[in-house]
Design a protein around this motif. Structure first.
Motif, PDB file in Angstrom:
ATOM      1  N   VAL A  30       0.860  -1.180   0.000  1.00  0.00           N
ATOM      2  CA  VAL A  30       0.000   0.000   0.000  1.00  0.00           C
ATOM      3  C   VAL A  30       0.901   1.236   0.000  1.00  0.00           C
ATOM      4  CG1 VAL A  30      -1.606   1.312   1.447  1.00  0.00           C
ATOM      5  CG2 VAL A  30      -1.854  -1.176   1.227  1.00  0.00           C
ATOM      6  N   ALA A  32       0.828   5.115   0.925  1.00  0.00           N
ATOM      7  CA  ALA A  32       0.073   6.216   1.564  1.00  0.00           C
ATOM      8  C   ALA A  32       0.867   7.499   1.301  1.00  0.00           C
ATOM      9  CB  ALA A  32      -0.131   5.913   3.038  1.00  0.00           C
ATOM     10  N   GLY A  33       1.570   8.021   2.313  1.00  0.00           N
ATOM     11  CA  GLY A  33       2.362   9.241   2.089  1.00  0.00           C
ATOM     12  C   GLY A  33       3.653   8.976   1.328  1.00  0.00           C
ATOM     13  N   GLY A  34       4.078   7.727   1.300  1.00  0.00           N
ATOM     14  CA  GLY A  34       5.284   7.360   0.555  1.00  0.00           C
ATOM     15  C   GLY A  34       6.587   7.771   1.234  1.00  0.00           C
ATOM     16  N   GLN A  35       6.530   8.346   2.417  1.00  0.00           N
ATOM     17  CA  GLN A  35       7.743   8.894   3.046  1.00  0.00           C
ATOM     18  C   GLN A  35       8.663   7.808   3.596  1.00  0.00           C
ATOM     19  OE1 GLN A  35       8.401  12.353   2.795  1.00  0.00           O
ATOM     20  NE2 GLN A  35       6.785  11.805   1.365  1.00  0.00           N
ATOM     21  N   SER A  36       8.130   6.618   3.794  1.00  0.00           N
ATOM     22  CA  SER A  36       8.985   5.484   4.164  1.00  0.00           C
ATOM     23  C   SER A  36       9.060   4.485   3.017  1.00  0.00           C
ATOM     24  CB  SER A  36       8.438   4.788   5.418  1.00  0.00           C
ATOM     25  OG  SER A  36       8.481   5.676   6.504  1.00  0.00           O
ATOM     26  N   LEU A  37       7.924   4.254   2.350  1.00  0.00           N
ATOM     27  CA  LEU A  37       7.909   3.224   1.304  1.00  0.00           C
ATOM     28  C   LEU A  37       8.767   3.615   0.101  1.00  0.00           C
ATOM     29  CD1 LEU A  37       6.898   0.543   0.254  1.00  0.00           C
ATOM     30  CD2 LEU A  37       4.869   1.701  -0.639  1.00  0.00           C
ATOM     31  N   THR A 111       1.373   9.961   6.629  1.00  0.00           N
ATOM     32  CA  THR A 111       0.024   9.743   7.159  1.00  0.00           C
ATOM     33  C   THR A 111       0.076   9.007   8.499  1.00  0.00           C
ATOM     34  OG1 THR A 111      -0.238   7.584   6.096  1.00  0.00           O
ATOM     35  CG2 THR A 111      -0.848   9.530   4.784  1.00  0.00           C
ATOM     36  N   GLU A 124       7.509   8.563  16.412  1.00  0.00           N
ATOM     37  CA  GLU A 124       6.919   9.242  17.563  1.00  0.00           C
ATOM     38  C   GLU A 124       5.426   8.979  17.720  1.00  0.00           C
ATOM     39  OE1 GLU A 124       8.875  10.676  15.308  1.00  0.00           O
ATOM     40  OE2 GLU A 124      10.607  11.472  16.404  1.00  0.00           O
ATOM     41  N   LEU A 167      -5.265  -0.792   7.150  1.00  0.00           N
ATOM     42  CA  LEU A 167      -5.538  -0.048   8.384  1.00  0.00           C
ATOM     43  C   LEU A 167      -6.417   1.137   7.985  1.00  0.00           C
ATOM     44  CD1 LEU A 167      -4.732   0.277  11.414  1.00  0.00           C
ATOM     45  CD2 LEU A 167      -2.974   1.829  10.611  1.00  0.00           C
ATOM     46  N   TYR A 193      15.376  11.004  13.300  1.00  0.00           N
ATOM     47  CA  TYR A 193      14.762  10.035  14.204  1.00  0.00           C
ATOM     48  C   TYR A 193      15.460  10.146  15.561  1.00  0.00           C
ATOM     49  CZ  TYR A 193      12.021   7.469  10.737  1.00  0.00           C
ATOM     50  OH  TYR A 193      11.091   7.105   9.811  1.00  0.00           O
TER      51      TYR A 193
HETATM   52  P1  FAD Z   1       4.197   5.003   3.382  1.00  0.00           P
HETATM   53  O1  FAD Z   1       5.637   5.337   3.240  1.00  0.00           O
HETATM   54  O2  FAD Z   1       3.330   5.245   2.214  1.00  0.00           O
HETATM   55  O3  FAD Z   1       4.023   3.478   3.856  1.00  0.00           O
HETATM   56  C1  FAD Z   1       4.795   2.942   4.904  1.00  0.00           C
HETATM   57  C2  FAD Z   1       4.407   1.462   5.116  1.00  0.00           C
HETATM   58  O4  FAD Z   1       3.103   1.360   5.657  1.00  0.00           O
HETATM   59  C3  FAD Z   1       4.372   0.668   3.811  1.00  0.00           C
HETATM   60  O5  FAD Z   1       4.771  -0.656   4.099  1.00  0.00           O
HETATM   61  C4  FAD Z   1       2.918   0.702   3.405  1.00  0.00           C
HETATM   62  O6  FAD Z   1       2.555  -0.389   2.596  1.00  0.00           O
HETATM   63  C5  FAD Z   1       2.228   0.646   4.765  1.00  0.00           C
HETATM   64  N1  FAD Z   1       0.934   1.336   4.816  1.00  0.00           N
HETATM   65  C6  FAD Z   1       0.724   2.663   4.672  1.00  0.00           C
HETATM   66  N2  FAD Z   1      -0.564   2.961   4.899  1.00  0.00           N
HETATM   67  C7  FAD Z   1      -1.184   1.794   5.209  1.00  0.00           C
HETATM   68  C8  FAD Z   1      -2.511   1.457   5.578  1.00  0.00           C
HETATM   69  N3  FAD Z   1      -3.488   2.373   5.681  1.00  0.00           N
HETATM   70  N4  FAD Z   1      -2.798   0.150   5.836  1.00  0.00           N
HETATM   71  C9  FAD Z   1      -1.832  -0.797   5.750  1.00  0.00           C
HETATM   72  N5  FAD Z   1      -0.549  -0.528   5.413  1.00  0.00           N
HETATM   73  C10 FAD Z   1      -0.231   0.752   5.153  1.00  0.00           C
HETATM   74  N6  FAD Z   1       8.976   9.272  10.912  1.00  0.00           N
HETATM   75  C11 FAD Z   1       8.997   9.437  12.247  1.00  0.00           C
HETATM   76  O7  FAD Z   1       8.148   8.882  12.939  1.00  0.00           O
HETATM   77  N7  FAD Z   1       9.939  10.239  12.848  1.00  0.00           N
HETATM   78  C12 FAD Z   1      10.907  10.892  12.133  1.00  0.00           C
HETATM   79  O8  FAD Z   1      11.714  11.617  12.704  1.00  0.00           O
HETATM   80  C13 FAD Z   1      10.902  10.729  10.718  1.00  0.00           C
HETATM   81  N8  FAD Z   1      11.827  11.333   9.952  1.00  0.00           N
HETATM   82  C14 FAD Z   1      11.766  11.188   8.602  1.00  0.00           C
HETATM   83  C15 FAD Z   1      12.686  11.885   7.809  1.00  0.00           C
HETATM   84  C16 FAD Z   1      12.640  11.797   6.437  1.00  0.00           C
HETATM   85  C17 FAD Z   1      13.636  12.560   5.618  1.00  0.00           C
HETATM   86  C18 FAD Z   1      11.634  10.979   5.808  1.00  0.00           C
HETATM   87  C19 FAD Z   1      11.559  10.875   4.312  1.00  0.00           C
HETATM   88  C20 FAD Z   1      10.707  10.289   6.566  1.00  0.00           C
HETATM   89  C21 FAD Z   1      10.771  10.380   7.975  1.00  0.00           C
HETATM   90  N9  FAD Z   1       9.854   9.710   8.774  1.00  0.00           N
HETATM   91  C22 FAD Z   1       9.894   9.893  10.139  1.00  0.00           C
HETATM   92  C23 FAD Z   1       8.827   8.803   8.191  1.00  0.00           C
HETATM   93  C24 FAD Z   1       7.494   9.503   8.039  1.00  0.00           C
HETATM   94  O9  FAD Z   1       6.952   9.830   9.294  1.00  0.00           O
HETATM   95  C25 FAD Z   1       6.487   8.619   7.283  1.00  0.00           C
HETATM   96  O10 FAD Z   1       5.442   9.462   7.014  1.00  0.00           O
HETATM   97  C26 FAD Z   1       5.908   7.412   7.981  1.00  0.00           C
HETATM   98  O11 FAD Z   1       6.886   6.563   8.467  1.00  0.00           O
HETATM   99  C27 FAD Z   1       5.105   6.542   7.012  1.00  0.00           C
HETATM  100  O12 FAD Z   1       3.970   7.192   6.633  1.00  0.00           O
HETATM  101  P2  FAD Z   1       3.562   7.262   5.103  1.00  0.00           P
HETATM  102  O13 FAD Z   1       2.161   7.725   5.066  1.00  0.00           O
HETATM  103  O14 FAD Z   1       4.567   8.077   4.363  1.00  0.00           O
HETATM  104  O15 FAD Z   1       3.608   5.726   4.671  1.00  0.00           O
END
Ligand code: FAD
Length: 293
Positions: A30, A32-37, A111, A124, A167, A193
């Motif tokens: 999936v 979502a925000g893509g910030q980890s994926l 997200t 956090e 989720l 982090y």
């Molecule tokens: P995505 O990257 O889109 O997805 C992450 C994972 O969750 C994937 O495996 C995806 O398949 C799964 N997923 C997403 N949504 C769902 C759903 N609804 N149901 C089931 N599975 C799902 N995070 C922190 O907490 N603290 C930090 O200090 C921090 N620093 C960061 C610094 C940088 C430079 C970057 C790029 C990211 C950082 N992050 C940090 C991560 C950020 O908070 C992400 O937003 C978070 O980890 C994942 O959210 P996302 O919506 O981007 O998820």
């Protein structure tokens, strides 16, 4: 680097997304925000055959209170949580925690559902949600289930969500009157982090004694960790520096945070002990302020 090739799906509705997950969940991720994926894809640490982008599903983006409980849709951005007056008033621990997440650009895309599903022990928002006894709702074509936090977080980057499950909502119970909170963290640069941290929620009774305590640790274990022994020490006690120091020691006793080039395990444990002590003192003083009005 560029991501490996994948089939891209961008469903418009939750039902469409669940149908895609039912068919392809084993080989899909999936988005979502893509910030980890997206970094995981680019570094080729993940190579799913399919990406199911949920960003068009507006029904998953909301934040409101019903029956006194906060309901947050999985696609709600960190920045929406951060800017919410409702959250700042009734769940201020969440407001404080989200400001530690990265930078505004990341918070604008990341997200709540994404950070929970990603289950990074240094994230956090999950640590704060555990201190608040949040529950999580997952949907699949098989139905909906509610998951308590001890069941959800299974290990680093691992939850109990099944491949066909999405989720969809985070639910946070009301915080009792007479409560105070604090989120503490230390990182080498702002937005990184944390090397360690703590989320604390305390409730004081009319005599200034602690009637309820929740302490959740960041970076101390493979998942967010509730410090049960420390909580038990606080309940019934008048919270002063000595009580806070004793509880902080108890909170990290037996923990073995993973060490790396940023800090050894022993350093992190001692850091978290200090952060827990500070958070307890701050939370108790805020609780007293709330009682005094
Ligand atoms: P995505 O990257 O889109 O997805 C992450 C994972 O969750 C994937 O495996 C995806 O398949 C799964 N997923 C997403 N949504 C769902 C759903 N609804 N149901 C089931 N599975 C799902 N995070 C922190 O907490 N603290 C930090 O200090 C921090 N620093 C960061 C610094 C940088 C430079 C970057 C790029 C990211 C950082 N992050 C940090 C991560 C950020 O908070 C992400 O937003 C978070 O980890 C994942 O959210 P996302 O919506 O981007 O998820």
């Amino acid at each position: 680097m560029k991501p490996p090739p994948f089939e891209y799906h961008d469903p418009d509705t939750l039902d469409e997304a669940l149908a895609l997950l039912a068919e392809f969940g084993e080989d899909a991720k999936v988005l979502a925000g893509g910030q980890s994926l997206v970094p995981l894809l680019n570094f080729r640490l993940a190579s799913p055959e399919r990406i199911i982008d949920i960003n068009r599903i507006g029904e998953l983006s909301y934040l409101h209170a019903r029956d006194g409980r906060l309901r947050v849709g999985a696609l709600t951005r960190h920045s929406m949580l951060e800017g919410s007056a409702l959250v700042a008033r009734d769940w201020p621990l969440l407001s404080e925690a989200v400001r530690w997440v990265a930078h505004p650009q990341v918070r604008n895309r990341g997200t709540v559902g994404g950070t929970v599903a990603h289950a990074d022990p240094s994230a956090e928002i999950p640590v704060a949600l555990v201190a608040l006894d949040a529950r999580f709702r997952a949907r699949s074509l098989r139905g909906e289930r509610t998951i308590e936090w001890p069941d959800l977080f299974q290990g680093p980057m691992t939850t109990c969500l099944e491949p066909d499950e999405l989720l969809v909502e985070v639910e946070v119970p009301p915080v009792p009157a007479g409560s105070g909170h604090a989120f503490t963290e230390y990182s080498r640069r702002h937005g990184d982090y944390g090397l360690g941290g703590a989320a604390v929620r305390l409730t004081l009774d009319g005599d200034g004694r602690c009637s309820d305590a929740a302490i959740s640790l960041l970076g101390a274990a493979p998942t967010p960790l509730r410090a049960d022994a420390a909580e038990r020490l606080l309940v019934g006690a008048a919270i002063d520096e000595r009580a806070a120091a004793q509880a902080a020691e108890a909170a990290t006793e037996g923990t073995t945070p993973s060490g790396d080039l940023h800090g050894s395990s022993a350093y992190r444990r001692s850091l978290i002990t200090v952060l827990v002590r500070r958070a307890i003192v701050t939370a108790a003083s805020r609780a007293q302020e709330n009682i005094d009005g």
